[in-house]
Design a protein around this motif. Structure first.
Motif, PDB file in Angstrom:
ATOM      1  N   THR A 138       0.839  -1.206   0.000  1.00 52.30           N
ATOM      2  CA  THR A 138       0.000   0.000   0.000  1.00 52.30           C
ATOM      3  C   THR A 138       0.874   1.256   0.000  1.00 52.30           C
ATOM      4  OG1 THR A 138      -0.043   0.181   2.408  1.00 52.30           O
ATOM      5  CG2 THR A 138      -1.757  -1.208   1.379  1.00 52.30           C
ATOM      6  N   ILE A 139       0.242   2.372  -0.243  1.00 49.92           N
ATOM      7  CA  ILE A 139       0.936   3.661  -0.168  1.00 49.92           C
ATOM      8  C   ILE A 139       1.488   3.873   1.240  1.00 49.92           C
ATOM      9  CG2 ILE A 139       0.580   6.165  -0.227  1.00 49.92           C
ATOM     10  CD1 ILE A 139      -1.376   5.598  -2.595  1.00 49.92           C
ATOM     11  N   GLU A 140       0.751   3.449   2.234  1.00 49.02           N
ATOM     12  CA  GLU A 140       1.211   3.586   3.617  1.00 49.02           C
ATOM     13  C   GLU A 140       2.497   2.794   3.841  1.00 49.02           C
ATOM     14  OE1 GLU A 140      -2.046   2.807   2.781  1.00 49.02           O
ATOM     15  OE2 GLU A 140      -2.726   4.866   3.118  1.00 49.02           O
ATOM     16  N   ASP A 141       2.587   1.606   3.243  1.00 48.12           N
ATOM     17  CA  ASP A 141       3.813   0.809   3.344  1.00 48.12           C
ATOM     18  C   ASP A 141       4.992   1.565   2.733  1.00 48.12           C
ATOM     19  OD1 ASP A 141       2.414  -1.400   4.480  1.00 48.12           O
ATOM     20  OD2 ASP A 141       1.946  -2.178   2.477  1.00 48.12           O
ATOM     21  N   LEU A 142       4.752   2.192   1.604  1.00 47.24           N
ATOM     22  CA  LEU A 142       5.819   2.948   0.931  1.00 47.24           C
ATOM     23  C   LEU A 142       6.224   4.167   1.750  1.00 47.24           C
ATOM     24  CD1 LEU A 142       4.585   2.750  -2.767  1.00 47.24           C
ATOM     25  CD2 LEU A 142       6.333   1.349  -1.639  1.00 47.24           C
TER      26      LEU A 142
END
Length: 143
Positions: A61-65
């Motif tokens: 996810t974007i949050e992971d990135l």
């Protein structure tokens, strides 16, 4: 490719994200983003090239990135590179034109994906896909 602490982190992250995935010729998928990144000149371009298929082809996810230090600028380019299947392909390509990093990465991606020497067997579908990619390349080159 530019090697910085962030690009090295992106390499390792992409390697983990694509673990167990293989391309159409049977090679580990990670060889594709690494190849695309090799033609990039800046840290932003390298990071986006390395991660260009992570959001679309994995559970990342974007949050992971964001957690690993990917910048808002890099994430903006990555979002543009995600093709929503409800959007016609060439419209998606048109939208990429506005972002120089996404545009450069997509051009390198298309060139690599158009290289039929990577394939063990070339099918009619492969030839049709390359024709579509030629149209996309023209769109991206003719800003």
């Amino acid at each position: 490719m530019v090697y910085t602490p962030l690009t090295k982190r992106a390499i390792l992250f992409a390697f983990d994200a694509h673990r167990g995935q293989y391309d159409k010729s049977g090679l580990p998928y990670i060889t594709h983003p690494l190849h695309v990144a090799e033609s990039m000149e800046s840290e932003d371009e390298c990071v986006v090239a390395l991660l260009h298929d992570v959001l679309e082809d994995t559970d990342i996810t974007i949050e992971d990135l964001t957690r690993i230090g990917i910048s808002d600028r890099q994430i903006a380019a990555l979002k543009l590179l995600c093709h929503d299947d409800s959007v016609p392909y060439l419209e998606y390509v048109q939208a990429i034109r506005v972002d120089q990093i996404a545009r450069k990465v997509k051009l390198a991606d298309l060139h690599h994906n158009s290289d039929l020497t990577r394939m063990n067997v070339i099918t009619t579908q492969d030839i049709e896909r390359v024709e579509k990619y030629k149209q996309a390349i023209e769109i991206l080159l003719n800003q």
